[in-house]
Enzyme design. Structure first.
Site, PDB file in Angstrom:
ATOM      1  N   ASP A  43     107.318  72.042 -61.522  1.00 12.29           N
ATOM      2  CA  ASP A  43     106.061  71.286 -61.405  1.00 12.29           C
ATOM      3  C   ASP A  43     105.376  71.134 -62.764  1.00 12.29           C
ATOM      4  OD1 ASP A  43     106.400  71.287 -58.571  1.00 12.29           O
ATOM      5  OD2 ASP A  43     105.445  73.253 -58.462  1.00 12.29           O
ATOM      6  N   GLU A 210     104.123  64.725 -51.306  1.00 10.95           N
ATOM      7  CA  GLU A 210     103.267  65.661 -52.020  1.00 10.95           C
ATOM      8  C   GLU A 210     103.295  65.378 -53.515  1.00 10.95           C
ATOM      9  OE1 GLU A 210     104.822  69.471 -51.045  1.00 10.95           O
ATOM     10  OE2 GLU A 210     106.671  69.211 -52.169  1.00 10.95           O
TER      11      GLU A 210
END
Length: 323
Positions: A43, A210
């Protein structure tokens, strides 16, 4: 090669270049640019620092940090924080933060991040600031926005954008997809009672959308998001899709006109070869170009998550293509 065959080859190449990016989707995806040093990351949010060089923050540790002088060779720089703020334990018993977002405004760097537990939407997004953006220099300012099990959204995966004189935060994971809320630009926190806008979802459970990131290019805002399954190593099916809107709060649509609230989204990048489960993306500006940062799971290294970087090219009709 004859003149006729040469002209035919040139004509075919010209036609391919003029095709919309959706028609080019069948072409092989480019590999991430080669990097060296500490490649492991998850991420990522990346920025070229005002002082020079680059910093990347990520899930793992107390917000893991990487530094680079040239954007190609990366070194492990520890963590954003020496110790986790005490309030994190309310949302995760190991004080394990996820999916940070780094931005700069008003002479400071702002680091947003989420604290939660797997499979729960008892979650919170926090914020810290720093003058330099370097690890070890951050001051935490507490909660920005929260969600509870009674909410239909999940307060994780923040991403900040300024639009029309206002400050906005997109966020979300499962629990009906991507949302957005307006922030107070002075505090960096959600305006009390602000409307929670709905930007993207899909009709099929578990609504696996997401990790949003929004940027403006031309007259449009572009919503990038990660679809399908993360965090399963070589079994991950993460992929990156995009839609656009003339308003930061949507509606976002893909190049066919299908709304992202109805499962739309153009495929930007998906797994190929050794690069499995591409997602957890963000975009940063570097030397006048937009660069897509993401993680992938390396099929030739036991599914280890690593940093992927690709420059974005914008087509004539205004859609992003990875290079």
């Amino acid at each position: 090669m004859t003149l006729r065959s040469t002209l035919t080859t040139l004509a075919a190449a010209t036609l391919l270049a003029l095709l919309p990016h959706t028609a080019q989707a069948a072409e092989p995806y480019p590999d991430p640019r080669p990097i060296t040093g500490q490649e492991i990351i998850h991420d990522p949010t990346v920025s070229r620092l005002k002082s020079g060089g680059y910093v990347a923050y990520s899930t793992g540790g107390i917000i893991g940090a990487r530094l680079s002088e040239d954007g190609r060779h990366w070194t492990d720089a520890g963590n954003a924080f020496a110790e986790p703020p005490a309030w994190w334990y309310e949302y995760n018993d190991k004080a394990d933060p996820w999916a940070p977002d780094l931005s700069r405004r008003d002479g400071r760097y702002w680091l947003y991040y989420s604290v939660s537990s797997w499979g729960s939407n008892h979650s919170a997004i926090g914020v810290a600031t720093s003058r330099t953006g370097l690890p070890g220099t951050w001051t935490d300012h507490g909660k920005v926005f929260t969600s509870e099990t009674t909410d239909t959204w999940n307060a994780i995966d923040p991403a900040i954008i300024r639009a029309d004189g206002k400050l906005w935060m997109s966020f979300g994971s499962y629990w009906t997809g991507i949302r957005m809320v307006e922030l107070n630009p002075k505090t960096g926190k959600a305006i009390p009672g602000a409307q929670v806008h709905h930007l993207a979802t899909r009709p099929d459970a578990p609504y696996a959308v997401e990790g949003p990131y929004i940027l403006k290019h031309g007259r449009h805002y572009y919503l990038f998001a990660s679809y399908d399954a993360c965090c399963q190593g070589v079994n991950s099916t993460y992929k990156i899709k995009v839609g656009r809107s003339t308003s930061v709060t949507g509606p976002y649509i893909d190049s066919t006109g299908k709304p992202m609230l109805e499962g739309g989204g153009d495929l930007v990048l998906e797994g190929h070869g050794r690069y499995i489960g591409t997602g957890g993306e963000s975009v940063f500006r570097d030397r006048g170009k937009d660069v897509l940062a993401y993680h992938y799971y390396d099929a030739e290294d036991s599914g280890t998550p690593k940093l992927g970087l690709n420059t974005l090219r914008w087509t004539k009709d205004g859609w992003p293509v990875v290079l």
